[in-house]
Design an enzyme around this catalytic site. Structure first.
Site, PDB file in Angstrom:
ATOM      1  N   GLU A  95      22.852  13.568 111.864  1.00 17.34           N
ATOM      2  CA  GLU A  95      23.652  13.634 113.092  1.00 17.34           C
ATOM      3  C   GLU A  95      22.995  12.782 114.162  1.00 17.34           C
ATOM      4  O   GLU A  95      21.777  12.746 114.281  1.00 17.34           O
ATOM      5  CB  GLU A  95      23.771  15.065 113.654  1.00 17.34           C
ATOM      6  CG  GLU A  95      24.689  15.980 112.909  1.00 17.34           C
ATOM      7  CD  GLU A  95      24.784  17.360 113.559  1.00 17.34           C
ATOM      8  OE1 GLU A  95      24.645  17.456 114.794  1.00 17.34           O
ATOM      9  OE2 GLU A  95      24.982  18.339 112.821  1.00 17.34           O
ATOM     10  N   GLU A 108      20.322  22.778 111.275  1.00 13.64           N
ATOM     11  CA  GLU A 108      19.628  23.142 112.513  1.00 13.64           C
ATOM     12  C   GLU A 108      19.259  24.628 112.563  1.00 13.64           C
ATOM     13  O   GLU A 108      19.703  25.370 113.447  1.00 13.64           O
ATOM     14  CB  GLU A 108      20.483  22.778 113.729  1.00 13.64           C
ATOM     15  CG  GLU A 108      20.811  21.303 113.830  1.00 13.64           C
ATOM     16  CD  GLU A 108      21.530  20.889 115.100  1.00 13.64           C
ATOM     17  OE1 GLU A 108      21.615  19.684 115.352  1.00 13.64           O
ATOM     18  OE2 GLU A 108      21.991  21.789 115.846  1.00 13.64           O
TER      19      GLU A 108
END
Length: 465
Positions: A365, A166
């Site tokens: 995720e 991320e």
């Protein structure tokens, strides 16, 4: 109906070093920006619990890997902590860390769990942060050396590497919206930080390829599909495209296509916010795209044309170009304040298929954080988290649909394995297949979802009436 997934589908979960390992006397770990921030402002952290009290995996990894096996994992993603391996960010390697990561990786492999190893998960060594962190070009060079060190130490056994998790989050959190250290609001810096992260990723990929190792290397991006309020309103559609450029394509495009989005470049040029770029940089990015993409998906982004007149800050901000839109009747996770929109996972996988060459990818995720899960403990001491089973199952149905339509998605990792420390939220919301009892020395207990996931992994799918 039977939902069956492709042979050798990756079933597992994801975690990170800074959120799970903890800090122990004699481990010789250096200070990260999280350690520093907690020292400076412990009140910013839920119940004042800091990263030193992450889930004690540094001491309990063998027990945890046994529980992974018991919950059906054939793969597991975590990260190496830069500040643990190279305490000052550059220079001497911590041999205590080398021994730990070697044992951790070996234990996973011996239990039939393939290690997916990420190199950077928001945990800048404080010695580098003091010099500007990702805003400083020197950090790119230091990161390249760190990456090469990891490949040399562990690349004979680790075949799935990721450069960043991320990468948009340190940009948003540290330099736009103040939910990560150093809590600045400075879009010029935010752009430079993002650029340096993308360049560092490409340089790590180049280093990996020069070493002729046998595995794959990629990046993990959190894709948050931007949906316009009204698809027939050109201004709403344009606003959603701009949000997508800032928060999705800013990293997705250079990672997969080797170039930054043209509309984002034009926008930044118009406000004189282009980053400093050195000769040869763009060629490095162009020539070193990813083999594999990790996709984190939690929620959609609902966007409408800019209506509010209030400026978010004194200087330019992404929010100058759009407003967020609260869709009526949306389904919510009330604990996290996030919309639950399962079809989003399908939409982003189809987008990758159609617009990004159907790059091999996996869901790296996806999960549901819930506060106060002790309310759901049954007489046998097991948390009955049926809401988590429903959440995962409903997302997997859309992953399955994308596969049926040709998406090259190779696995699903839930966030997370055991309840872990989550930045300033600490242990407020629990995400794990396995509970961690902080009042009982971190004792572990598999939740109902963990037992269910074992069945899914064993069957390589599930039945649904």
């Amino acid at each position: 109906m039977k939902y069956t997934f492709p042979k050798d589908f990756w079933w597992g979960s994801a975690a990170s070093g800074p959120q799970t390992e903890g800090t122990f006397e004699g481990d010789k770990k250096g200070q990260s920006l999280w350690d520093h921030w907690y020292d400076q402002e412990p009140e910013r952290f839920f119940n004042q619990i800091g990263p030193d009290n992450a889930s004690y995996v540094y001491k309990r990894y063998k027990e945890d890997i046994a529980l992974m096996k018991e919950t059906g994992h054939n793969s597991f993603r975590t990260s190496i902590q830069w500040s643990r391996l190279i305490p000052n960010g550059v220079g001497e390697v911590n041999q205590e860390a080398v021994a730990f990561y070697n044992e951790y990786i070996n234990e996973l492999i011996e239990n039939g769990i393939e290690p997916f190893i990420n190199l950077y998960h928001f945990d800048m060594p404080m010695a580098l942060q003091e010099k500007g962190g990702w805003n400083n070009r020197e950090t790119v060079d230091a990161y390249e050396i760190y990456a090469k060190t990891c490949f040399e130490l562990f690349g004979d056994r680790v075949n799935k590497w990721f450069t960043h998790n991320e990468p948009i989050v340190p940009v948003e959190g540290g330099y736009l919206y103040q939910f990560h250290y150093p809590e600045e609001v400075n879009m010029k810096k935010a752009v430079q930080v993002a650029y340096h992260e993308a360049l560092a990723s490409a340089k790590a990929i180049a280093a990996y390829k020069r070493m002729n190792l046998d595995g794959e290397i990629g990046i993990i991006v959190n894709l948050t599909p931007s949906y316009p309020r009204d698809e027939n309103n050109p201004e709403d559609v344009k606003a959603a495209e701009i949000a997508d450029a800032f928060f999705n394509r800013s990293f997705l495009d250079p990672a997969v296509k080797g170039e930054f989005p043209a509309d984002l470049i034009d926008l930044l040029k118009n406000i004189n916010h282009l980053p400093e770029v050195k000769d040869g940089d763009l060629a490095i990015i162009k020539e070193n795209t990813v083999d594999l993409l990790g996709v984190n998906y939690y929620q959609p982004r609902r966007i409408k044309a800019k209506e509010s007149k209030v400026k978010a800050a004194t200087g330019p901000m992404p929010d100058d170009y759009f407003d967020n839109f609260e869709m009526p009747g949306r389904k919510m996770n009330p604990y996290r304040g996030w919309e639950i929109y399962e079809k989003g996972i399908y939409d982003l996988l189809i987008n990758l298929k159609e617009d990004y060459g159907n790059i091999p990818c996996y869901i790296s995720e996806n999960g549901m954080g819930v506060e106060g899960e002790e309310r759901f403990i049954n007489k046998d001491g097991v948390i009955e988290d049926d809401y988590r089973i429903e959440f995962v199952k409903d997302h997997l149905k859309y992953v399955h649909q994308a596969i049926q339509e040709g998406s090259d998605v190779k696995g699903y990792h839930m966030w997370t394995c055991m309840d872990n420390w989550s930045w300033t939220n600490a242990y407020k919301n629990r995400y794990g297949f396995i509970s961690v009892d902080l009042d009982n020395e971190g004792a572990r207990t598999i939740k109902k979802s963990g037992h269910w996931f074992k069945e899914v992994s064993d069957e390589n799918g599930f039945d649904e009436e």
